[in-house]
Design an enzyme around this catalytic site. Structure first.
Site, short mmCIF file in Angstrom:
data_model
loop_
_atom_site.label_atom_id
_atom_site.label_comp_id
_atom_site.label_asym_id
_atom_site.label_seq_id
_atom_site.Cartn_x
_atom_site.Cartn_y
_atom_site.Cartn_z
N THR A 215 -6.52 -1.16 2.75
CA THR A 215 -6.62 -1.90 1.48
C THR A 215 -6.48 -0.98 0.25
OG1 THR A 215 -9.01 -1.90 1.88
CG2 THR A 215 -7.85 -3.97 2.24
N SER A 216 -6.52 0.34 0.45
CA SER A 216 -6.20 1.24 -0.66
C SER A 216 -5.78 2.60 -0.10
CB SER A 216 -7.40 1.42 -1.60
OG SER A 216 -6.96 2.01 -2.81
N SER A 217 -4.89 3.24 -0.82
CA SER A 217 -4.37 4.53 -0.34
C SER A 217 -3.71 5.28 -1.48
CB SER A 217 -3.33 4.29 0.76
OG SER A 217 -2.30 3.49 0.25
N THR B 50 -7.38 5.50 1.99
CA THR B 50 -8.74 5.81 1.56
C THR B 50 -9.70 4.63 1.75
OG1 THR B 50 -8.01 5.19 -0.65
CG2 THR B 50 -8.09 7.55 -0.17
#
Ligand SMILES: C[S@@+](CC[C@H](N)C(=O)[O-])C[C@H]1O[C@@H](n2cnc3c(N)ncnc32)[C@H](O)[C@@H]1O
Length: 376
Positions: free
Chosen positions: A91-93, A71
């Site tokens: 960096t985000s998921s 994401t």
């Protein structure tokens, strides 16, 4: 549409097959946490995908596939990405659900536990926890304010009210301590000593570890009465690095400079997961790159460098410069590992105290390597 989501949740839960987490998997709507935008990994670039560009069926099929859904890349949310992003890290998921559940199992989380989660991310795993052990037992910390804001909105929309914090999870959250279980969903280089103080004796810490040579492992440690923690590496996992533990930019380097020596130790051992793990223990400040069949090791902080290239007469030629002889350290550790029978990761363990963290091979009395000191 809701029927389709419920059916896909049911199928995913069946595929994962965990009795303890089944009810949560059947209830928590992953589409609420993933949102309407993700990145697709297209070899060298991340391509934004938007729900509005797909049929609802295709979108829900993607959301309920057992895949990690990224994401945010290099700090850019998928929603804000207008074009592909090249050569950058996620960096985000939302981690693939089967891995989330497998880690919850490893952590041994069950009703009655008080849990600290590091890395709220989309909030999906936080919601699974809330569903199973009750939101009042869950504290979750997210580093990135924008990610945290979206996660909170999704968690509230799904009807849960855990303690959510924005900040550096490597510092834990003392106000709700002691915890029975600490679980991280971002990877650390070393276990923050403060975690040992916030988990009760008999409690556990389950955290992906990732060093700067790229070797990943899941550490599962039990905290003892004296506040030390020890355990093993039950799995090989690769998670995004905890933000303060990420490697610095590698910068430029020059090959073929410094002292010259010869080795018969094949640098390709670093392409073996355990070999890479061992090399990383020996040279924790080093990063690496393959330039065709030459291995380059580079320590940005000290300016130490090594490269290892095939020699015409057999074996490999080594160049080393700077204060730390990176290849020599790696070769020594690889020799120790090979002499011990080239055991896989399950033969290693970790003992962490307030002052030092030691990875051992075979038993705490076997060969040991110190992890770097970092964090709180
Ligand atoms: C793989 S994602 C988390 C997945 C999440 N559990 C889920 O189910 O969606 C890792 C998250 O850890 C966060 N993170 C990285 N370093 C952190 C830190 N020091 N403290 C707290 N969160 C951190 C990242 O911003 C990212 O959102």
């Amino acid at each position: 549409m809701n029927d389709l989501a419920a059916q896909l949740r049911h199928e995913l839960a069946g595929q994962i097959g965990s009795p303890r987490w089944r009810a949560a998997l059947e209830s928590v709507p992953r589409e609420v946490f993933v949102g309407d935008h993700v990145f697709r990994d297209d070899t060298a670039e991340w391509v934004p995908m938007h729900r509005s560009q797909m049929s609802s069926e295709d979108w829900l099929a993607l959301v309920y596939s057992d895949r990690s859904l990224v994401t945010q890349v290099a700090g850019v949310m998928a929603e804000d990405a207008t074009e592909p992003i090249a050569y950058a890290w996620a960096t985000s998921s939302s981690t693939l659900p089967s891995l989330v559940v497998s880690m919850l199992h490893t952590a041994g989380i069950s009703a009655g536990d008080k849990v600290l989660e590091i890395g709220t991310g989309t909030g999906y795993s936080t919601a699974l926890l809330c569903h199973t052990i009750g939101a009042e037992a869950v504290t979750s910390i997210e580093y990135d304010p924008e990610v945290a804001r979206r996660a909170e909105a999704a968690i509230v929309a799904a009807g849960y009210a855990p303690t959510l914090l924005v900040g550096d999870g490597l510092r834990g959250f003392n106000e709700n301590a002691p915890y029975d279980r600490l679980i991280a969903t971002c990877a650390v280089r070393t276990i923050p000593p403060v975690w040992l103080r916030q988990v009760r004796p008999g409690g556990t810490i389950t955290a992906p570890m990732l060093g700067w040579l790229g070797a990943g492992a899941l550490a599962h440690l039990e905290v003892a009465d004296d506040g030390t923690a020890s355990g093993t590496f039950p799995d090989i996992v690769y998670f995004q690095p905890a933000r303060p533990h990420a490697a610095p930019p590698m910068g430029t380097m020059k090959l073929g400079v410094g002292d010259v020596s010869h080795t018969t130790m094949d640098p390709a051992l670093l392409t073996d997961q355990t070999g890479q793990f061992v090399a990383q223990l020996a040279a924790p400040q080093a990063q690496h790159a393959w330039i065709e069949n030459t291995l380059a090791l580079h320590d940005v902080e000290s300016g130490s460098h090594a490269d290892v290239e095939p020699a015409d007469a057999g074996g490999w030629t080594v160049h080393q410069s700077g204060p730390n002889r990176l290849w020599d350290a790696v070769e020594r550790a690889l020799t120790t590992w090979m002499d011990a029978g080239k055991l896989n990761l399950s033969a290693f363990g970790l003992t962490a105290t307030q002052n030092e963290q030691r990875v051992w091979l075979g038993s705490p009395d076997g060969p040991t390597w110190d992890l770097p000191r970092a964090g709180a």
